[in-house]
Design a protein around this motif. Sequence first.
Motif, mmCIF file in Angstrom:
data_model
loop_
_atom_site.group_PDB
_atom_site.id
_atom_site.type_symbol
_atom_site.label_atom_id
_atom_site.label_comp_id
_atom_site.label_asym_id
_atom_site.label_seq_id
_atom_site.Cartn_x
_atom_site.Cartn_y
_atom_site.Cartn_z
ATOM 1 N N ALA A 134 6.095 85.169 70.615
ATOM 2 C CA ALA A 134 6.664 84.889 69.294
ATOM 3 C C ALA A 134 7.956 84.091 69.427
ATOM 4 O O ALA A 134 8.569 84.031 70.495
ATOM 5 N N GLY A 135 8.369 83.498 68.328
ATOM 6 C CA GLY A 135 9.606 82.734 68.297
ATOM 7 C C GLY A 135 9.582 81.602 69.311
ATOM 8 O O GLY A 135 8.547 80.974 69.542
ATOM 9 N N ARG A 136 10.697 81.358 69.949
ATOM 10 C CA ARG A 136 10.792 80.258 70.910
ATOM 11 C C ARG A 136 9.932 80.502 72.152
ATOM 12 O O ARG A 136 9.634 79.574 72.880
ATOM 13 N N MET A 137 9.544 81.769 72.399
ATOM 14 C CA MET A 137 8.706 82.051 73.568
ATOM 15 C C MET A 137 7.273 81.583 73.359
ATOM 16 O O MET A 137 6.508 81.462 74.311
ATOM 17 N N CYS A 138 6.889 81.288 72.142
ATOM 18 C CA CYS A 138 5.594 80.651 71.889
ATOM 19 C C CYS A 138 5.788 79.169 72.189
ATOM 20 O O CYS A 138 6.433 78.445 71.433
ATOM 21 N N ALA B 246 16.331 72.146 73.562
ATOM 22 C CA ALA B 246 17.525 72.688 74.223
ATOM 23 C C ALA B 246 17.524 74.209 74.238
ATOM 24 O O ALA B 246 18.110 74.819 75.123
ATOM 25 N N ASP B 247 16.836 74.829 73.248
ATOM 26 C CA ASP B 247 16.801 76.293 73.190
ATOM 27 C C ASP B 247 15.519 76.887 73.774
ATOM 28 O O ASP B 247 15.200 78.044 73.521
ATOM 29 N N ASN B 248 14.806 76.120 74.597
ATOM 30 C CA ASN B 248 13.630 76.663 75.276
ATOM 31 C C ASN B 248 14.088 77.861 76.108
ATOM 32 O O ASN B 248 15.001 77.738 76.926
ATOM 33 N N PRO B 249 13.491 79.044 75.895
ATOM 34 C CA PRO B 249 13.982 80.257 76.557
ATOM 35 C C PRO B 249 13.784 80.275 78.078
ATOM 36 O O PRO B 249 14.359 81.128 78.758
#
Length: 149
Positions: free
Chosen positions: A19-23, A46-49
């Motif tokens: 979910a969220g940026r982890m998708c 830039a916010d790739n986890p």
Amino acid sequence: MLESLPSCRADIEALIPHAGRMCLLERVIAFDDTRLHAQTDSHRAADNPLRRDGELSALHLCEYGAQAMAVHGGLLAARAGHAAPPGLLVSLRGVELLCKRIDDLAGPLDVYAEDVSDSGAGWQCSFRIEHAGELIANGRAAVLRRPEA
């Protein structure tokens, strides 16, 4: 029941546990009984986890491949009218990484997954990731089905 291909991250999130940026995948281009082709630009975010020290290692392409497997399973289950059973990634084999990092690649990644075998208890898929028509990673992954609670 599946009515159309997932065309955004929210559609994909409905199919998989990420979910969220982890998708990491953003759209499905095509799928059939054994294959999936997805696309994403998340490697440049830039916010790739998965970024560390501002960079995204090519090693993380394995996660992109594994998520393509999960999306494929989710699409097949949705087409059959139910949710996909949860799975646990248990191994990676024959992985080839043909670049060092991916955050500096302009344009989308094309992520492909193809079923290799299904034992009932788990399954194996191959994955291939391309950028601008060039192969940048491939390998195989095995997933064990978790017993449903």
